[in-house]
Design an enzyme around this catalytic site. Structure first.
Site, PDB file in Angstrom:
ATOM      1  CB  SER A 124      -0.249  27.502 -18.060  1.00 17.42           C
ATOM      2  OG  SER A 124      -0.170  29.131 -17.796  1.00 17.42           O
ATOM      3  CG  HIS A 145       1.651  23.035 -17.400  1.00 16.44           C
ATOM      4  ND1 HIS A 145       0.193  22.363 -18.262  1.00 16.44           N
ATOM      5  CD2 HIS A 145       1.336  23.965 -16.869  1.00 16.44           C
ATOM      6  CE1 HIS A 145      -0.364  23.550 -18.019  1.00 16.44           C
ATOM      7  NE2 HIS A 145       0.174  24.845 -16.663  1.00 16.44           N
ATOM      8  CD  GLU A 157      -0.456  19.344 -20.744  1.00 17.07           C
ATOM      9  OE1 GLU A 157      -1.289  19.366 -21.327  1.00 17.07           O
ATOM     10  OE2 GLU A 157       0.371  21.000 -20.586  1.00 17.07           O
ATOM     11  CG  ASN A 195      -4.835  24.969 -20.581  1.00 15.33           C
ATOM     12  OD1 ASN A 195      -5.149  24.732 -20.073  1.00 15.33           O
ATOM     13  ND2 ASN A 195      -3.116  26.261 -20.042  1.00 15.33           N
TER      14      ASN A 195
HETATM   15  P1  NAI Z   1       1.162  33.371  -7.996  1.00 15.16           P
HETATM   16  O1  NAI Z   1       0.497  34.606  -8.215  1.00 15.16           O
HETATM   17  O2  NAI Z   1      -0.409  33.039  -7.341  1.00 15.16           O
HETATM   18  O3  NAI Z   1       2.888  33.152  -7.562  1.00 15.16           O
HETATM   19  C1  NAI Z   1       3.860  34.257  -7.784  1.00 15.16           C
HETATM   20  C2  NAI Z   1       4.414  33.947  -7.262  1.00 15.16           C
HETATM   21  O4  NAI Z   1       5.843  34.626  -7.450  1.00 15.16           O
HETATM   22  C3  NAI Z   1       4.657  35.442  -6.437  1.00 15.16           C
HETATM   23  O5  NAI Z   1       4.561  34.801  -4.669  1.00 15.16           O
HETATM   24  C4  NAI Z   1       5.072  36.453  -6.190  1.00 15.16           C
HETATM   25  O6  NAI Z   1       5.738  37.352  -5.585  1.00 15.16           O
HETATM   26  C5  NAI Z   1       6.778  35.703  -7.382  1.00 15.16           C
HETATM   27  N1  NAI Z   1       7.258  35.963  -8.196  1.00 15.16           N
HETATM   28  C6  NAI Z   1       7.236  36.927  -9.152  1.00 15.16           C
HETATM   29  N2  NAI Z   1       8.950  37.253  -9.895  1.00 15.16           N
HETATM   30  C7  NAI Z   1       9.220  36.944  -9.301  1.00 15.16           C
HETATM   31  C8  NAI Z   1      10.758  36.570  -9.632  1.00 15.16           C
HETATM   32  N3  NAI Z   1      11.687  37.800 -10.433  1.00 15.16           N
HETATM   33  N4  NAI Z   1      11.571  35.243  -8.785  1.00 15.16           N
HETATM   34  C9  NAI Z   1      10.736  34.559  -7.594  1.00 15.16           C
HETATM   35  N5  NAI Z   1       9.426  35.339  -7.164  1.00 15.16           N
HETATM   36  C10 NAI Z   1       8.590  35.893  -8.365  1.00 15.16           C
HETATM   37  O7  NAI Z   1       0.873  32.679  -9.499  1.00 15.16           O
HETATM   38  P2  NAI Z   1       0.521  30.931  -9.412  1.00 15.16           P
HETATM   39  O8  NAI Z   1      -0.979  31.120  -9.948  1.00 15.16           O
HETATM   40  O9  NAI Z   1       1.621  30.179  -8.826  1.00 15.16           O
HETATM   41  O10 NAI Z   1       1.179  30.582 -11.080  1.00 15.16           O
HETATM   42  C11 NAI Z   1       2.708  30.430 -11.060  1.00 15.16           C
HETATM   43  C12 NAI Z   1       3.434  30.033 -12.443  1.00 15.16           C
HETATM   44  O11 NAI Z   1       2.747  28.283 -12.563  1.00 15.16           O
HETATM   45  C13 NAI Z   1       3.285  30.761 -13.617  1.00 15.16           C
HETATM   46  O12 NAI Z   1       3.707  31.039 -14.882  1.00 15.16           O
HETATM   47  C14 NAI Z   1       1.243  29.794 -14.380  1.00 15.16           C
HETATM   48  O13 NAI Z   1       1.344  30.425 -15.545  1.00 15.16           O
HETATM   49  C15 NAI Z   1       1.291  28.546 -13.704  1.00 15.16           C
HETATM   50  N6  NAI Z   1       0.180  28.223 -13.809  1.00 15.16           N
HETATM   51  C16 NAI Z   1      -0.571  27.964 -12.595  1.00 15.16           C
HETATM   52  C17 NAI Z   1      -1.772  27.731 -12.454  1.00 15.16           C
HETATM   53  C18 NAI Z   1      -2.531  27.903 -11.949  1.00 15.16           C
HETATM   54  O14 NAI Z   1      -3.789  27.235 -12.140  1.00 15.16           O
HETATM   55  N7  NAI Z   1      -2.718  29.040 -11.357  1.00 15.16           N
HETATM   56  C19 NAI Z   1      -1.764  26.340 -13.243  1.00 15.16           C
HETATM   57  C20 NAI Z   1      -0.956  25.777 -14.378  1.00 15.16           C
HETATM   58  C21 NAI Z   1       0.663  27.029 -14.318  1.00 15.16           C
END
Ligand code: NAI
Length: 514
Positions: A124, A145, A157, A195
Site C-alpha cells: 500500500s 493494490h 489499483e 491514499n
Molecule cells: P497481515 O499481517 O495480516 O499478513 C501478513 C502475512 O504475511 C502474515 O501472515 C505473515 O506471517 C506473512 N509474512 C510475513 N513475511 C513473510 C514472508 N517473507 N513470506 C511469506 N509470508 C510472510 O498483513 P495484511 O494486512 O494482510 O497486509 C499485507 C500487505 O498488504 C502489506 O503489504 C500491506 O501494506 C498491504 N495492504 C494492507 C491493507 C490492509 O488494510 N490491511 C490494505 C491494502 C494493502
C-alpha cells in the site's frame, strides 16, 4: 504478438494474513487454482480453514450455493514451501510491508518461477519501481493494490513502476475485471491514488481542530451531511490514530517533507497519549461506557426568525435555487415570498440588508470589512445540493458570523438558516469553513495527481468512490463547481495560512482559464 492473458492462470498468494486470505478467496471463486504460502507455520492452513467458514457463511445467507463454496475451497492449496509453487503464472504478494523483506521474496521467486510469470505486489505504500530494481526481469513486477476487505471492496489499483511492462499492467487490469473488480491504472508515486488523494480528508479536519475552529462532532456531522459515509474524526477513530499517523508520516517523508503533507500535532498528541480510537476505547470519542457516541451533537433549538421587511435570494444555479425554495417556504405563512437577483455576484440570502453568504473562501469578517454591512454570516457549501439542487430537510451546515456583526444577527443568522431548511452548526470564521475547504483540497490533490500522470480524472473518480466510498469523485464535484471558484477558495486559504499546504495545483490554474 499474443497478448498476455492471466484468466484462470495458476496463482500463488504469498502471505496468508488479512489481505492474502481475501485475495485467495476472490481468485478461487473466480476459477483459479490458488496456492497459499506463509512463512508462519500453519498460517496458510489456518487461513484456508477460516475461508471455509467465510464461504459457509455466504451459503447460509443464500449468497453462494454450497457447490460453489465447496469448489472454491477445493481450489485453495496451502503449501509449506515456495518450491511447490514453481508452476505459478501469477504471484500476488501480500506479506509484511517492508521493502527489504519484499525484495528478498521477489528475488527468491524469480529463481523459482518461469520468466513469463507475473509478479504482483499488494503493497500500500512501497514504490513498485524500488521493488523491481535488481530483478532479472523487472518488467513483470506490477502493483495490484486491493482494499480491505478484499471480497467486498471493488477497487484494484494497478500500479506501474518505471520498469513495469505495459502488457503486464494491462493483463493484471483485465484479470481484475474477471474477478468482479474495477481496476484503475496508477503510476507508482507515494500513496498511489486513494491514499494520496484522501490525505486532506483527515488533514483539514485536524487543521480545524488544531485551531479549535470546530468540535469533532460538528466536523463529522457536516461531512456526513455532505454525503460521506463517515466523518473524518469517527473514521480516524476507526482506522486507529497510530495507523493513520504512520501513513501520514510515510506520505510526508516520501514527498521529501513537502509541508502539504505534514502530519498534525493533534494526531501526535493522541498517539502519544494512547488515545488510538476504537481499539483503545477512546480517541476523539469514547467508545466504551456511557460517553457520547461518535457523532452525537448537542441539540440546538432555533426560534423562528424575526419578521423581515425584505428578503432577497442572490445568485444563480442549483444552490441558489435551493435557497429560493427554502425562503419561499419560510415566508409562505406570512403571505409573501422572496425577491430573486440571479445576476448577483454572490450566492445567498439578504434579509433587510444583512447577508447570509455561500462561502467562497472569503470569511464573514472580510466580507463585512470590505463591503459594508456588519451583519454578515457565511455558510458552508451544501455539497449534495450543487448537483441536484435538492437536500433533505434539516441537513447539517456549518456557518460563521462576522466578528463585527450585531448581537441580534448572531441569533438571526442561524435562525434564518434553520428557516431555510438547514441544521446550522457554528464554527470559527475560517476560509471555506468545513465542507468547501475539505472538498476543495481533495479536488486540488486529485488535480495534482492527474498533472503528474498518476491517474486520469475518470480513474481518480472511480478510485475515490470505490476505494473509500466517497459520495462522488473529485472531478465530479468539480464539474458542478468551477475551477475558477475552487481556485479562489484555495487562494483564500493560502492567503490566510501561508506556507505550502494550500498551494493550488497548476492543473486547476490552467483549467480556471478555460
Ligand atoms: P497481515 O499481517 O495480516 O499478513 C501478513 C502475512 O504475511 C502474515 O501472515 C505473515 O506471517 C506473512 N509474512 C510475513 N513475511 C513473510 C514472508 N517473507 N513470506 C511469506 N509470508 C510472510 O498483513 P495484511 O494486512 O494482510 O497486509 C499485507 C500487505 O498488504 C502489506 O503489504 C500491506 O501494506 C498491504 N495492504 C494492507 C491493507 C490492509 O488494510 N490491511 C490494505 C491494502 C494493502
Amino acid at each position: 504478438m499474443t497478448t498476455l492473458d492471466l484468466k484462470g492462470a495458476p496463482l500463488l498468494v504469498v502471505g496468508a494474513g488479512i489481505m492474502g486470505a481475501g485475495i485467495a478467496q476472490v481468485a478461487a471463486q473466480s476459477g483459479h487454482a490458488v496456492q497459499l504460502f506463509d512463512t508462519r507455520e500453519g498460517a496458510a492452513a489456518q487461513a484456508k480453514a477460516k475461508l471455509g467458514n467465510t464461504l459457509q457463511g455466504l451459503v447460509a445467507k443464500g449468497k453462494l450455493s454450497s457447490d460453489a463454496a465447496a469448489t472454491a475451497l477445493a481450489r485453495i492449496t496451502p503449501v509449506d514451501a515456495l518450491d511447490e509453487a514453481a508452476a505459478a503464472q501469477l504471484v500476488v504478494e501480500a506479506i509484511v510491508e517492508d521493502l527489504a523483506v519484499k525484495r528478498t521474496l521477489f528475488k527468491q521467486l524469480e529463481a523459482l518461477v518461469e520468466p513469463g510469470c507475473v509478479l504482483a505486489t499488494n503493497t500500500s505504500s512501497i514504490s513498485v519501481t524500488a521493488l523491481a530494481a535488481g530483478l532479472a526481469h523487472p518488467g513483470r513486477l506490477v502493483g495490484m493494490h486491493f482494499f480491505n476487505p478484499v471480497p467486498l471492496m471493488k477497487l484494484v489499483e494497478v500500479v506501474s513502476g518505471l520498469h513495469t511492462d505495459a502488457e503486464v499492467a494491462q493483463a493484471v487490469f483485465a484479470l481484475a475485471g474477471t474477478w468482479g473488480k474495477v481496476a484503475v491504472h496508477a503510476r507508482s508515486t507515494p500513496g498511489f491514488i486513494v491514499n494520496r488523494i484522501a490525505r486532506p480528508y483527515y488533514a483539514e479536519a485536524l487543521a480545524l481542530l488544531l485551531e479549535q475552529a470546530a468540535t469533532p462532532q460538528v466536523l463529522d456531522a457536516c461531512l456526513r451531511a455532505a454525503g460521506f459515509r463517515m466523518g473524518p474524526c469517527e473514521l480516524m477513530d476507526l482506522i486507529g490514530h497510530d495507523t493513520n499517523f504512520a501513513v501520514t508520516q510515510s506520505v510526508f517523508e516520501a514527498n521529501f517533507f513537502d509541508k502539504r503533507y505534514a502530519p498534525s500535532l493533534v494526531q501526535r498528541e493522541m498517539v502519544d497519549g494512547g488515545l488510538l480510537g476504537r481499539k483503545s476505547g477512546r480517541g476523539f470519542y469514547r467508545h466504551e461506557g456511557t460517553g457520547p457516541g461518535a457523532g452525537a451533537l448537542p441539540v440546538a433549538v432555533h426560534e423562528a426568525p424575526a419578521t423581515a421587511r425584505e428578503v432577497t435570494v442572490h445568485g444563480a444555479g442549483p444552490i441558489a435555487d435551493h435557497l429560493q425554495r427554502g425562503a419561499t417556504q419560510a415566508l409562505a405563512a406570512q403571505g409573501w415570498g422572496p425577491a430573486r437577483r440571479d445576476d448577483s455576484p454572490w450566492v445567498g440570502v439578504e434579509v433587510d440588508g444583512a447577508r447570509l453568504v455561500l462561502s467562497t473562501g472569503r470569511t464573514a469578517g472580510e466580507i463585512a470589512a470590505q463591503e459594508g454591512p456588519a451583519d454578515v454570516a457565511v455558510f458552508d457549501r451544501p455539497l449534495a445540493a450543487q448537483a441536484s439542487g435538492t437536500l433533505p430537510a434539516g441537513t447539517a451546515l456549518a456557518y460563521a458570523v462576522a466578528p463585527q456583526a450585531s448581537v441580534a444577527w448572531r441569533t438571526q443568522a442561524p435562525a434564518w438558516l434553520a428557516a431555510l431548511g438547514f441544521t446550522p452548526l457554528p464554527v470559527a470564521d475560517t476560509p471555506g469553513l468545513v465542507v468547501a475547504r475539505t472538498v476543495a483540497m481533495l479536488v486540488n490533490e486529485a488535480a495534482d495527481a492527474v498533472l503528474q500522470g498518476v491517474c486520469t480524472p475518470a480513474g481518480a473518480d472511480a478510485a475515490m468512490k470505490l476505494g473509500v466510498n466517497y459520495p462522488a469523485g473529485p472531478f465530479e464535484w468539480l464539474a458542478h463547481w468551477s475551477a475558477a471558484e475552487l481556485l479562489a477558495l484555495l487562494d483564500a486559504l493560502d492567503a490566510q495560512y501561508r506556507g505550502e499546504r494550500y498551494r493550488a495545483s497548476p492543473w486547476l490554474r490552467r483549467h480556471a482559464l478555460i
